[in-house]
Enzyme design. Structure first.
Site, mmCIF file in Angstrom:
data_model
loop_
_atom_site.group_PDB
_atom_site.id
_atom_site.type_symbol
_atom_site.label_atom_id
_atom_site.label_comp_id
_atom_site.label_asym_id
_atom_site.label_seq_id
_atom_site.Cartn_x
_atom_site.Cartn_y
_atom_site.Cartn_z
ATOM 1 N NE ARG A 1 53.325 4.650 -28.142
ATOM 2 C CZ ARG A 1 53.448 3.249 -27.780
ATOM 3 N NH1 ARG A 1 52.552 2.868 -26.979
ATOM 4 N NH2 ARG A 1 54.484 2.659 -27.997
ATOM 5 C CD GLU B 1 52.565 7.617 -21.879
ATOM 6 O OE1 GLU B 1 51.413 7.547 -21.968
ATOM 7 O OE2 GLU B 1 53.330 6.731 -21.770
ATOM 8 C CG HIS C 1 52.579 3.314 -21.392
ATOM 9 N ND1 HIS C 1 52.989 4.412 -22.374
ATOM 10 C CD2 HIS C 1 52.637 2.142 -22.324
ATOM 11 C CE1 HIS C 1 52.954 3.796 -23.576
ATOM 12 N NE2 HIS C 1 52.863 2.480 -23.377
HETATM 13 C C1 DGY Z 1 54.592 -0.771 -26.689
HETATM 14 O O1 DGY Z 1 54.991 -1.953 -26.837
HETATM 15 O O2 DGY Z 1 54.232 0.099 -27.636
HETATM 16 C C2 DGY Z 1 54.218 -0.315 -25.359
HETATM 17 O O3 DGY Z 1 53.339 0.741 -25.296
HETATM 18 C C3 DGY Z 1 55.221 0.018 -24.556
HETATM 19 O O4 DGY Z 1 55.380 -1.218 -23.443
#
Ligand code: DGY
Length: 328
Positions: free
Chosen positions: A241, A270, A288
């Site tokens: 993240r 982001e 992402h």
């Molecule tokens: C998640 O599933 O946490 C991803 O980052 C989103 O696609």
């Protein structure tokens, strides 16, 4: 007037999934994929019993207080740092996520991003497309090997283990990892994974992959001090993240050659990307997409829908985050 509960599908998703939800609910969906501001989201949720959300929707105490009728918030993501789970639990609101269905797809991507970073794939492609390739040269885009190298993993959950398996079994990498808790010996043994402290992880990894969930405890888990401990030849890959890595410190470390390269799929703030990262040649940037195979995105949407349907029709949601609210 329908007696079906009303739900909001906050972002555009597969039409088949919206149709399935419509068999159970009065659905307000979002075919234009407009991202609702916090005020809009609060207003759209009026009268809704459930919300199908993604990481672009922030669910916090103020929103819950403005919508006391809300019973379930189902995230189409495994990570749920967009949701204040404590506030939901305190109000009896079920939260669910989408674990497992995206593990292998995300591990594939983490490995691909690490490989693209180590072998300078996107940097060399840009060079070729710009018409600058006029000869072979012994050191042209020479990067670093993955096979036989030391793969460091920060965060050995399901996705971290998937990347470790690919590295150990497919590429003969030595796997070291750091995690809140150590894996049982029978999970470490097949991949020869060695549990180390964070200091050793940073010092020994040739390729470091960050896969920890975001929380106040993991905020800037990789910052200037950590980057300074890594090998100058090392690469860093972040598929966790934004905010787990200090992007400004990383941009500086890359510019100063304190590490060799980085692969980033997630960013602080982001979809904005730190301008110094955009300017840097030795960084692979993707928007992402680690879980974005068609099949996996569909499985994630289906699982979020399964959770919403179960939560609001008296069933058992398959993947609750705060199971303790069930049956209250
Ligand atoms: C998640 O599933 O946490 C991803 O980052 C989103 O696609």
């Amino acid at each position: 007037m329908s007696d079906k509960p009303a739900v909001l599908v906050a972002r555009k998703v597969f039409p088949e999934v919206v149709q399935r939800l419509a068999q159970h609910f009065e659905v307000e969906d979002n075919p234009t994929d407009h991202i609702h501001s916090p005020d809009e989201l609060r207003a759209r949720l009026q009268g809704k019993a459930g919300a199908f959300v993604t990481l672009s929707e922030r669910i916090d105490a103020a929103l819950l207080d403005a919508n006391p009728q809300l019973r379930a918030v189902c995230n189409m993501a495994v990570g749920y740092n967009n949701i204040d789970v404590g506030a939901c639990s305190a109000r009896g609101v079920l939260v669910s996520n989408t674990p497992d269905v995206l593990t292998e797809t995300t591990a594939d991507f983490g490995f691909a991003l690490m490989m693209a970073t180590a072998r300078r794939i996107t940097e060399s492609e840009r060079f070729l497309r710009e018409g600058r390739w006029d000869r072979w040269a012994y050191d042209m885009f020479a990067g670093s090997d993955l096979h036989g190298a030391t793969l460091g993993i920060l965060g050995m959950g399901r996705i971290g283990q998937g990347i470790a398996r690919r590295g150990a079994l497919g590429f003969g990498m030595q796997v070291i990892y750091h995690n809140r808790s150590r894996l049982p010996a029978d999970q470490e043994a097949p991949i020869g994974a060695r549990y180390v402290d964070k200091e050793t992880l940073l010092r020994e990894a040739d390729h470091l992959v960050v896969v920890v969930p975001y929380s106040p405890q993991t905020h800037h888990a990789i910052g200037a001090a950590e980057l300074a401990r890594m090998k100058p030849s090392a690469t860093l890959t972040n598929i966790a993240r934004g905010g787990v890595v200090d992007d400004a410190a990383l941009a500086q470390a890359l510019a100063q050659g304190r590490i060799a390269a980085a692969g980033l799929d997630v960013f602080e703030g982001e979809p904005q990307v730190h301008p110094q990262l955009l300017a840097q040649r030795n960084v692979v940037l993707t928007p992402h997409i680690a879980s974005a195979s068609v099949a996996t995105r569909r499985a994630m949407a289906d699982l979020a829908a399964d959770n919403l349907i179960a939560a609001l029709t008296g069933g058992v949601p398959p993947t609750p985050v705060n199971a303790q609210v069930l049956g209250r």
